[in-house]
Write an enzyme that holds these catalytic residues in place. Structure first.
Site, PDB file in Angstrom:
ATOM      1  N   ARG A 170       0.829  -1.206   0.000  1.00  0.00           N
ATOM      2  CA  ARG A 170       0.000   0.000   0.000  1.00  0.00           C
ATOM      3  C   ARG A 170       0.866   1.260   0.000  1.00  0.00           C
ATOM      4  O   ARG A 170       0.523   2.259  -0.627  1.00  0.00           O
ATOM      5  CB  ARG A 170      -0.989   0.008   1.164  1.00  0.00           C
TER       6      ARG A 170
ATOM      7  N   GLU B 281     -10.105   5.529   6.570  1.00  0.00           N
ATOM      8  CA  GLU B 281      -8.687   5.879   6.533  1.00  0.00           C
ATOM      9  C   GLU B 281      -8.350   7.185   5.813  1.00  0.00           C
ATOM     10  O   GLU B 281      -7.468   7.911   6.265  1.00  0.00           O
ATOM     11  CB  GLU B 281      -7.895   4.739   5.878  1.00  0.00           C
TER      12      GLU B 281
END
Lengths: 767, 161
Positions: free
Chosen positions: A312, A718
């Protein structure tokens, strides 16, 4: 009807939260005979266990058992995706804080007192205690990961301008207010009920079964609510639950393991700290031509979830910017420290820092406005494919950028701040603006699936179970709103059930911002199936066409010519039961259209992107390095929000958590690898006076998700954490104001007063 | 060695056997099974355990049970005037979405009530933020908590509580 999709409903537990009636695991009644557990931890970062004498602990008052690795009937392994991550160390220890054994006693005090009696002799061996040491020794938890497009070295060689940069960011303790806890209750014939404060009940089930050496179907993992998770109760909760289950299996008695804050901080993994080195090539206008970057993550001692975090980070190194030629390498450094794990953003926050640092350096080099350079490099038509091959569709970057700058009055305040700085020798102010593009979906396609189980009872009340966990983020109310919308009944007719592996099996963790996308999708399917059955039966019963059966406002109308039948939803449920129609259905959702090749790091890993932008203003004291965030203005894309009240709360909280990571939250280990920031007295999370007194938050309006998410909503967990990057940019802007000349600023995160002061001194020394 | 301790909790006389080292929060949670008061940090910083002792807010993990001998203790469970009516501060936290995971909420609410009373129902935002320093929240960013307290102050005055 009240409380369908998009309504600003209260949190489903709000009433119980404010009255003290919301039960967390430590609040559950303890059956007679309940035992309390305490862990014995390694005091040494790396070494060979020469002796572990538990005799004194075993004979201490109230102690029923002391369990070590040899008392595990199954496999001594609590790894989430790897293997050989022991619950209790065998032979060797790999970090200071690693569990060695566990005491079970009749009271918590006695368990902890006995644990302190363990005699531990460990022959210390050289330990790797930093990313730098791991890079030098080339110790990895996995092979370096590479994301590339084009020919970065060649493009750099051709670039009119080249700059190099190096900086670091620290890790972050989750500091969920409710510490790690599990309560295991043995049933008959090897059954076990495990209450676990976990984001991943299925993994708790698997790891308990692995340790006990039993089938998964013997273990039921359940949780009604967590007192905060933030990623810290994804893999970490599993071993805590596993230890409790081991104790319960061994003694046949209920066992509760609650980690005291200090043990929690010492024994569990955190956000990965990173070291970055890069070279960026760009043209005279400030257009990025190539980036060659190295990201080194501190994985800690074991694999844990590090592969996903590194992936990520790499897939977010581009953030909002088109990088034609890229070579990015992600190192997963094995150190003798806590095994770092998921934390809100999961590598994304670390990834997006690179281009912010690079663009500020580029702007200083060219004498150009950094905000203009940011916008110049945005993904745009013809420059709209990411380095991993996914096109950036539905590009809201220009909108969020313009709206945040307008909300934050950037032009006016830049002038105001410049005027202030010109006459203020000691205090300096700075402004930072940050754009965000964040990919939504688990990077591993197989994890993007969810299940739900919906029952309609004959009074019309509804029980809703799904695989997602409620940790404060408002998932339960959002998913209930989805079901209310489908049935067109009031939200208070729907009772969210505790998450349980018995209701919904084989679930993914509640993580990666996907909770409401996945579980809302599954609940939608379950409710739609029930509505279909009820519609079909009503049509048959009343001799109408299915199209004439209308669910609205807690009622069902048969709108056929000549019929004016109206039933309450409950009356139809009763009728369906009499007509022998099943009023229980499962729903299943899997995210469509995603694929990923981890070997080449190419594919379409994300269902969609979430966009956001932020403006932050800070003030620094150039004599002390003390700093404050004075104001923040945030615009976040939530698609067509399922619940704007919940989403605004998520954005505010995420921003402050990100601000903490980048400013005041500093993890500190001594030279023997022992974590010395083990409580809120030494580890500083933002308090009420640390957050910006002016915090303006807006949801991006009229932006329904382009892809078919549940009611066109988007994830929110997030992305807004990264909006705090503007604070870091603003701090560098304030430091730059200490000298009237261009030049690069290096500011490692967390930007503690000490680091700000050092950066100010470095800046002043150049004059 | 166990010691008898007696006090009034939420208007009811209670007593129990404790050790000298038993904390007030342990007495409330373990002896009385009143689990609305939470333990967050173990070290008296987070404020999840705040209760009122003789009308003043106290971190109940910092006070021994025996120190509360004879005192009037109020916990989050005793704040609402009746089962179907909330205290204005509870109402304000609920209405302003001043909570997420809820773990800090009982301590926040108890601190907030005491804060408003000490300031004679007159608080500005800066005062609220300063007064809240002893209560940590990891979820909300405090914004809605501050809003809730500012909303509750006049409501408390109007309600005479």
């Amino acid at each position: 009807m009240k409380g369908g999709a998009h309504a600003a409903e209260r949190h489903d537990s709000a009433l119980r939260h404010v009255t003290g009636g919301a039960a967390y695991i430590d609040d559950l009644p303890e059956p007679p005979g309940t035992l309390h557990a305490a862990l014995i931890l390694s005091p040494i970062a790396h070494g060979r266990i020469a002796m572990l004498d538990l005799g004194a602990a075993r004979t201490a008052p109230g102690v029923v058992a002391v369990l070590g690795p040899h008392d595990i009937p199954g496999r001594n392994d609590v790894a989430a995706i790897g293997k050989d991550e022991p619950l209790f160390a065998e032979g060797r220890v790999y970090f200071a804080g690693q569990p060695l054994a566990m005491v079970l006693a009749d009271t918590l005090d006695r368990a902890r007192a006995a644990a302190a009696l363990a005699r531990i002799e460990i022959v210390a061996e050289p330990a790797i205690l930093s990313i730098d040491a791991a890079l030098a020794a080339e110790t990895w938890v996995q092979a370096p990961a590479r994301l590339a497009r084009g020919d970065a070295p060649a493009a750099l060689a051709r670039a009119p301008h080249r700059l190099t940069g190096e900086f670091r960011c620290g890790g972050q303790e989750h500091f969920y207010l409710e510490g790690q806890i599990a309560f295991a209750l043995p049933g008959e014939d090897g059954d076990m009920l495990v209450h676990s404060s976990t984001q991943h009940p299925t993994e708790v089930q698997h790891i308990c079964a692995r340790l006990l050496g039993c089938d998964f179907n013997r273990i039921t993992a359940t949780v009604r609510r967590l007192g905060g998770g933030f990623g810290g109760k994804e893999s970490n909760a599993s071993w805590v639950a596993g230890a409790a289950a081991l104790g319960a299996g061994h003694t046949g008695r209920p066992v509760k393991l609650r980690l005291p804050r200090e043990i929690d901080m010492v024994a569990t993994g955190k956000r990965h700290g990173f070291l970055y080195r890069y070279e960026v090539g760009f043209d005279d206008e400030g257009r990025v031509l190539a980036l060659d970057a190295m990201l080194a993550a501190d994985a800690g001692w074991s694999l844990d979830l590090t592969p996903g975090v590194v992936t990520r980070a790499l897939t977010h190194i581009d953030n909002a910017y088109f990088i034609p030629h890229l070579r990015a390498v992600g190192y997963a450094c094995r150190t003798n420290l806590q095994s770092n794990t998921a934390f809100r953003g999961f590598g994304g926050p670390q990834g997006v820092l690179v281009m912010e640092d690079a663009i500020d350096r580029m702007a200083a080099h060219l004498g150009r406005n950094a905000d203009a350079l940011r916008a110049l490099n945005f993904y745009a038509r013809g420059r709209d494919t990411t380095p991993y091959g996914q096109p950036v569709t539905e590009n809201h970057l220009p909108r969020v950028w313009a709206e945040a700058r307008q909300l934050g009055e950037v032009e006016r305040r830049r002038a105001e701040i410049a005027a202030f700085n010109a006459t203020s020798p000691i205090l300096k102010r700075g402004l930072g603006v940050f754009p965000l593009k964040f990919g939504i979906s688990f990077n591993s396609p197989h994890m993007n699936q969810a299940g739900a189980l919906v029952h309609v009872y004959t009074d019309g009340s509804i029980r809703l179970a799904h695989g997602g966990t409620e940790m404060g983020q408002g998932l339960f109310v959002k998913v209930a709103q989805v079901v209310a919308e489908v049935f067109q009944v009031d939200l208070d007719r729907i009772r969210p059930a505790a998450t349980s592996t018995a209701d919904v099996p084989n679930t993914s963790p509640t993580a990666a911002s996907t909770g409401s996308d996945l579980n809302g999708g599954a609940a939608f399917e379950a409710a739609r199936e029930l509505k279909r059955r009820m519609t079909a039966y009503a049509a048959e019963h009343f001799g109408a066409a299915e199209a004439d059966v209308v669910f609205a406002d807690n009622q069902v109308r048969i709108a056929a010519p000549g019929s004016n039948q109206v039933l309450s939803f409950g009356e139809l449920a009763q009728l369906c039961w009499l007509g022998r129609v099943s009023l229980s259905a499962t729903g299943y959702y899997r995210t469509p259209g995603i694929h990923w090749d981890p070997a080449t790091m190419q594919g379409r890993p994300f269902f969609y992107y979430s966009f956001g932008a932020s403006v932050a203003e800070v003030a620094i004291d150039t004599l002390t390095g003390e700093n404050r965030v004075l104001r923040a203005d945030l615009v976040q894309d939530c698609g067509r929000s399922l619940n704007p009240a919940i989403d605004l709360g998520q954005i505010e909280g995420a921003f402050v958590q990100g601000q903490g990571w980048l400013t005041c939250e500093e993890l500190w280990w001594d030279d023997r690898g022992r974590l010395r920031t083990v409580g809120p007295s030494t580890y500083k999370i933002p308090g009420s006076r640390d957050v910006p007194p002016v915090l303006n938050v807006r949801l991006l309006e009229n932006a329904p998700a382009e892809v078919a998410t549940v009611f066109r909503s988007k994830a929110v967990g997030e992305p807004p954490l990264m909006l705090a990057t503007a604070v870091w940019t603003a701090l560098r802007d304030a430091i730059a104001a200490c000298r009237q000349a261009p030049g690069p600023i290096r500011l490692d995160a967390p930007a503690t007063p000490e680091r700000v002061l050092a950066a100010v001194r470095a800046r002043q020394a150049k004059s | 060695m166990s010691i008898s301790v007696s006090m009034t909790v939420n208007g009811k006389a209670v007593s129990g056997k404790v050790e000298a080292r038993t904390l007030l929060v342990q007495f409330l949670r373990e002896n009385l099974s009143m689990t609305g008061t939470h333990v967050g940090c173990d070290t008296s910083q987070c404020g999840a355990c705040v209760v009122h002792v003789d009308g003043q807010s106290v971190k109940s993990c910092t006070m021994l049970a025996v120190q509360a001998e004879g005192a009037k203790v109020m916990t989050i469970e005793g704040l609402a005037p009746s089962a179907d009516k909330l205290h204005p501060m509870q109402e304000a936290f609920r209405d302003n979405h001043a909570l997420q995971c809820g773990f800090c909420t009982p301590g926040m609410v108890m601190s907030a009530v005491d804060m408003v009373k000490r300031h004679n129902y007159q608080l500005d935002e800066a005062t609220v933020r300063r007064e809240l320093e002893g209560n940590l929240c990891r979820c909300t960013g405090y914004h809605n908590i501050v809003k809730a307290i500012l909303a509750a102050a006049p409501a408390m005055k109007a309600a005479g509580v």
